[in-house]
Motif scaffolding. Structure first.
Motif, PDB file in Angstrom:
ATOM      1  N   ALA A   6       0.839  -1.256   0.174  1.00  0.00           N
ATOM      2  CA  ALA A   6       0.083   0.074   0.059  1.00  0.00           C
ATOM      3  C   ALA A   6       1.000   1.252  -0.221  1.00  0.00           C
ATOM      4  CB  ALA A   6      -0.914  -0.116   1.393  1.00  0.00           C
ATOM      5  N   ASN A   7       2.056   1.398   0.610  1.00  0.00           N
ATOM      6  CA  ASN A   7       2.905   2.210   0.783  1.00  0.00           C
ATOM      7  C   ASN A   7       3.534   2.586  -0.658  1.00  0.00           C
ATOM      8  OD1 ASN A   7       4.713   4.326   1.663  1.00  0.00           O
ATOM      9  ND2 ASN A   7       6.120   3.008   2.526  1.00  0.00           N
ATOM     10  N   LEU A   8       3.879   1.659  -1.186  1.00  0.00           N
ATOM     11  CA  LEU A   8       4.457   1.594  -2.693  1.00  0.00           C
ATOM     12  C   LEU A   8       3.517   2.016  -3.433  1.00  0.00           C
ATOM     13  CD1 LEU A   8       6.795   1.192  -4.631  1.00  0.00           C
ATOM     14  CD2 LEU A   8       5.923  -1.394  -4.798  1.00  0.00           C
ATOM     15  N   ALA A   9       2.203   1.562  -3.459  1.00  0.00           N
ATOM     16  CA  ALA A   9       1.252   2.150  -4.354  1.00  0.00           C
ATOM     17  C   ALA A   9       0.988   3.462  -4.228  1.00  0.00           C
ATOM     18  CB  ALA A   9      -0.018   1.367  -4.229  1.00  0.00           C
ATOM     19  N   ALA A  10       1.023   3.983  -2.898  1.00  0.00           N
ATOM     20  CA  ALA A  10       0.748   5.604  -2.628  1.00  0.00           C
ATOM     21  C   ALA A  10       2.018   6.262  -3.079  1.00  0.00           C
ATOM     22  CB  ALA A  10       0.715   5.692  -1.070  1.00  0.00           C
ATOM     23  N   GLN A  11       3.121   5.578  -3.040  1.00  0.00           N
ATOM     24  CA  GLN A  11       4.333   6.507  -3.477  1.00  0.00           C
ATOM     25  C   GLN A  11       4.350   6.765  -5.080  1.00  0.00           C
ATOM     26  OE1 GLN A  11       7.957   5.150  -1.885  1.00  0.00           O
ATOM     27  NE2 GLN A  11       7.019   5.198   0.237  1.00  0.00           N
ATOM     28  N   ILE A  12       4.029   5.432  -5.667  1.00  0.00           N
ATOM     29  CA  ILE A  12       3.741   5.495  -7.261  1.00  0.00           C
ATOM     30  C   ILE A  12       2.842   6.536  -7.586  1.00  0.00           C
ATOM     31  CG2 ILE A  12       3.305   4.001  -9.221  1.00  0.00           C
ATOM     32  CD1 ILE A  12       4.324   1.735  -7.744  1.00  0.00           C
ATOM     33  N   GLY A  13       1.513   6.606  -6.960  1.00  0.00           N
ATOM     34  CA  GLY A  13       0.539   7.179  -7.240  1.00  0.00           C
ATOM     35  C   GLY A  13       0.977   8.921  -7.210  1.00  0.00           C
ATOM     36  N   MET A  14       1.631   9.140  -6.227  1.00  0.00           N
ATOM     37  CA  MET A  14       2.122  10.639  -5.817  1.00  0.00           C
ATOM     38  C   MET A  14       3.098  10.937  -6.956  1.00  0.00           C
ATOM     39  SD  MET A  14       0.388  11.853  -3.617  1.00  0.00           S
ATOM     40  CE  MET A  14       1.313  13.344  -3.322  1.00  0.00           C
ATOM     41  N   ALA A  15       4.101   9.987  -7.258  1.00  0.00           N
ATOM     42  CA  ALA A  15       5.150  10.297  -8.128  1.00  0.00           C
ATOM     43  C   ALA A  15       4.444  10.649  -9.725  1.00  0.00           C
ATOM     44  CB  ALA A  15       6.256   9.077  -8.396  1.00  0.00           C
ATOM     45  N   VAL A  16       3.495   9.721 -10.145  1.00  0.00           N
ATOM     46  CA  VAL A  16       2.796   9.853 -11.333  1.00  0.00           C
ATOM     47  C   VAL A  16       2.165  11.094 -11.547  1.00  0.00           C
ATOM     48  CG1 VAL A  16       0.982   8.777 -12.748  1.00  0.00           C
ATOM     49  CG2 VAL A  16       2.814   7.287 -11.740  1.00  0.00           C
ATOM     50  N   LEU A  17       1.347  11.539 -10.185  1.00  0.00           N
ATOM     51  CA  LEU A  17       0.601  12.755 -10.383  1.00  0.00           C
ATOM     52  C   LEU A  17       1.564  13.729 -10.182  1.00  0.00           C
ATOM     53  CD1 LEU A  17      -2.061  14.123  -9.642  1.00  0.00           C
ATOM     54  CD2 LEU A  17      -1.407  14.051  -7.146  1.00  0.00           C
ATOM     55  N   ASN A  18       2.667  13.742  -9.726  1.00  0.00           N
ATOM     56  CA  ASN A  18       3.779  14.879  -9.877  1.00  0.00           C
ATOM     57  C   ASN A  18       4.061  15.176 -11.299  1.00  0.00           C
ATOM     58  OD1 ASN A  18       5.605  16.862  -9.012  1.00  0.00           O
ATOM     59  ND2 ASN A  18       7.158  15.301  -9.398  1.00  0.00           N
ATOM     60  N   HIS A  19       4.285  13.844 -11.986  1.00  0.00           N
ATOM     61  CA  HIS A  19       4.591  13.892 -13.218  1.00  0.00           C
ATOM     62  C   HIS A  19       3.801  14.437 -14.393  1.00  0.00           C
ATOM     63  CE1 HIS A  19       6.630  12.397 -17.017  1.00  0.00           C
ATOM     64  NE2 HIS A  19       5.493  11.832 -17.320  1.00  0.00           N
ATOM     65  N   GLY A  20       2.394  14.276 -14.072  1.00  0.00           N
ATOM     66  CA  GLY A  20       1.290  14.797 -14.772  1.00  0.00           C
ATOM     67  C   GLY A  20       1.317  16.237 -14.391  1.00  0.00           C
ATOM     68  N   VAL A  21       1.400  16.734 -13.388  1.00  0.00           N
ATOM     69  CA  VAL A  21       1.522  18.381 -13.196  1.00  0.00           C
ATOM     70  C   VAL A  21       2.739  18.977 -13.598  1.00  0.00           C
ATOM     71  CG1 VAL A  21       1.784  19.907 -11.201  1.00  0.00           C
ATOM     72  CG2 VAL A  21       0.059  18.039 -11.090  1.00  0.00           C
ATOM     73  N   GLN A  22       3.744  18.382 -13.663  1.00  0.00           N
ATOM     74  CA  GLN A  22       4.904  18.952 -14.123  1.00  0.00           C
ATOM     75  C   GLN A  22       4.772  18.996 -15.776  1.00  0.00           C
ATOM     76  OE1 GLN A  22       7.626  20.447 -13.015  1.00  0.00           O
ATOM     77  NE2 GLN A  22       6.537  19.885 -10.872  1.00  0.00           N
ATOM     78  N   ALA A  23       4.056  18.248 -16.229  1.00  0.00           N
ATOM     79  CA  ALA A  23       3.814  17.950 -17.966  1.00  0.00           C
ATOM     80  C   ALA A  23       2.947  19.105 -18.147  1.00  0.00           C
ATOM     81  CB  ALA A  23       3.343  16.533 -18.225  1.00  0.00           C
ATOM     82  N   TRP A  24       1.758  19.261 -17.257  1.00  0.00           N
ATOM     83  CA  TRP A  24       0.762  20.152 -17.408  1.00  0.00           C
ATOM     84  C   TRP A  24       1.421  21.641 -17.243  1.00  0.00           C
ATOM     85  CZ3 TRP A  24      -2.109  23.162 -13.295  1.00  0.00           C
ATOM     86  CH2 TRP A  24      -3.157  23.908 -13.681  1.00  0.00           C
ATOM     87  N   PHE A  25       2.488  21.776 -16.482  1.00  0.00           N
ATOM     88  CA  PHE A  25       3.269  23.205 -16.336  1.00  0.00           C
ATOM     89  C   PHE A  25       4.027  23.599 -17.788  1.00  0.00           C
ATOM     90  CE2 PHE A  25       3.743  22.985 -11.498  1.00  0.00           C
ATOM     91  CZ  PHE A  25       2.413  23.486 -11.264  1.00  0.00           C
ATOM     92  N   GLY A  26       4.559  22.472 -18.365  1.00  0.00           N
ATOM     93  CA  GLY A  26       5.104  22.375 -19.486  1.00  0.00           C
ATOM     94  C   GLY A  26       4.296  22.762 -20.907  1.00  0.00           C
ATOM     95  N   ASP A  27       3.093  22.483 -20.643  1.00  0.00           N
ATOM     96  CA  ASP A  27       2.049  22.293 -21.738  1.00  0.00           C
ATOM     97  C   ASP A  27       0.645  22.659 -21.319  1.00  0.00           C
ATOM     98  OD1 ASP A  27       0.597  22.486 -23.999  1.00  0.00           O
ATOM     99  OD2 ASP A  27       0.999  20.340 -24.541  1.00  0.00           O
ATOM    100  N   GLY A  28       0.206  23.975 -20.990  1.00  0.00           N
ATOM    101  CA  GLY A  28      -0.768  24.344 -20.425  1.00  0.00           C
ATOM    102  C   GLY A  28      -2.115  24.276 -21.428  1.00  0.00           C
ATOM    103  N   THR A  29      -1.789  23.886 -22.517  1.00  0.00           N
ATOM    104  CA  THR A  29      -2.910  24.004 -23.512  1.00  0.00           C
ATOM    105  C   THR A  29      -3.648  22.762 -23.599  1.00  0.00           C
ATOM    106  OG1 THR A  29      -1.393  22.931 -25.249  1.00  0.00           O
ATOM    107  CG2 THR A  29      -1.497  25.104 -25.341  1.00  0.00           C
ATOM    108  N   ILE A  30      -3.232  21.779 -22.907  1.00  0.00           N
ATOM    109  CA  ILE A  30      -3.779  20.576 -22.597  1.00  0.00           C
ATOM    110  C   ILE A  30      -4.242  20.751 -21.284  1.00  0.00           C
ATOM    111  CG2 ILE A  30      -3.638  17.846 -22.706  1.00  0.00           C
ATOM    112  CD1 ILE A  30      -1.514  18.244 -24.887  1.00  0.00           C
ATOM    113  N   ASP A  31      -5.513  20.048 -20.953  1.00  0.00           N
ATOM    114  CA  ASP A  31      -6.131  20.186 -19.601  1.00  0.00           C
ATOM    115  C   ASP A  31      -5.312  19.189 -18.754  1.00  0.00           C
ATOM    116  OD1 ASP A  31      -8.628  20.305 -17.690  1.00  0.00           O
ATOM    117  OD2 ASP A  31      -8.784  18.362 -18.009  1.00  0.00           O
ATOM    118  N   LEU A  32      -5.169  19.617 -17.375  1.00  0.00           N
ATOM    119  CA  LEU A  32      -4.403  19.096 -16.284  1.00  0.00           C
ATOM    120  C   LEU A  32      -5.012  17.561 -16.276  1.00  0.00           C
ATOM    121  CD1 LEU A  32      -2.460  18.600 -14.089  1.00  0.00           C
ATOM    122  CD2 LEU A  32      -4.179  19.640 -12.497  1.00  0.00           C
ATOM    123  N   GLY A  33      -6.144  17.354 -16.059  1.00  0.00           N
ATOM    124  CA  GLY A  33      -6.704  15.859 -16.112  1.00  0.00           C
ATOM    125  C   GLY A  33      -6.099  15.006 -17.400  1.00  0.00           C
TER     126      GLY A  33
END
Length: 72
Positions: A6-33
């Motif tokens: 469960a701890n590993l799954a939570a860490q992976i989820g947070m890392a993937v979420l961070n990756h998505g937010v960073q990609a959004w910062f780089g390209d705000g023309t696409i929706d964060l979701g």
């Protein structure tokens, strides 16, 4: 699911979420979701691709060509 899993799954989820937010910062023309969905899909693709190679490359395994020779 065990607590370590469960701890590993939570860490992976947070890392993937961070990756998505960073990609959004780089390209705000696409929706964060959409960035987050793409990030989770990429993580899924990475985790399920070529599992044979992943098993062979686990920590502690012998690299190809460096396996222990057997005595005859």
């Amino acid at each position: 699911m065990t607590a370590p899993q469960a701890n590993l799954a939570a860490q992976i989820g947070m890392a993937v979420l961070n990756h998505g937010v960073q990609a959004w910062f780089g390209d705000g023309t696409i929706d964060l979701g959409e960035h987050i969905v793409k990030a989770f899909q990429e993580a899924h693709d990475l985790s399920s691709s070529n599992m044979t190679t992943a098993k062979e490359n686990r920590i502690g395994s012998k690299p190809p060509g460096k396996r222990r020779a057997t005595l005859r």
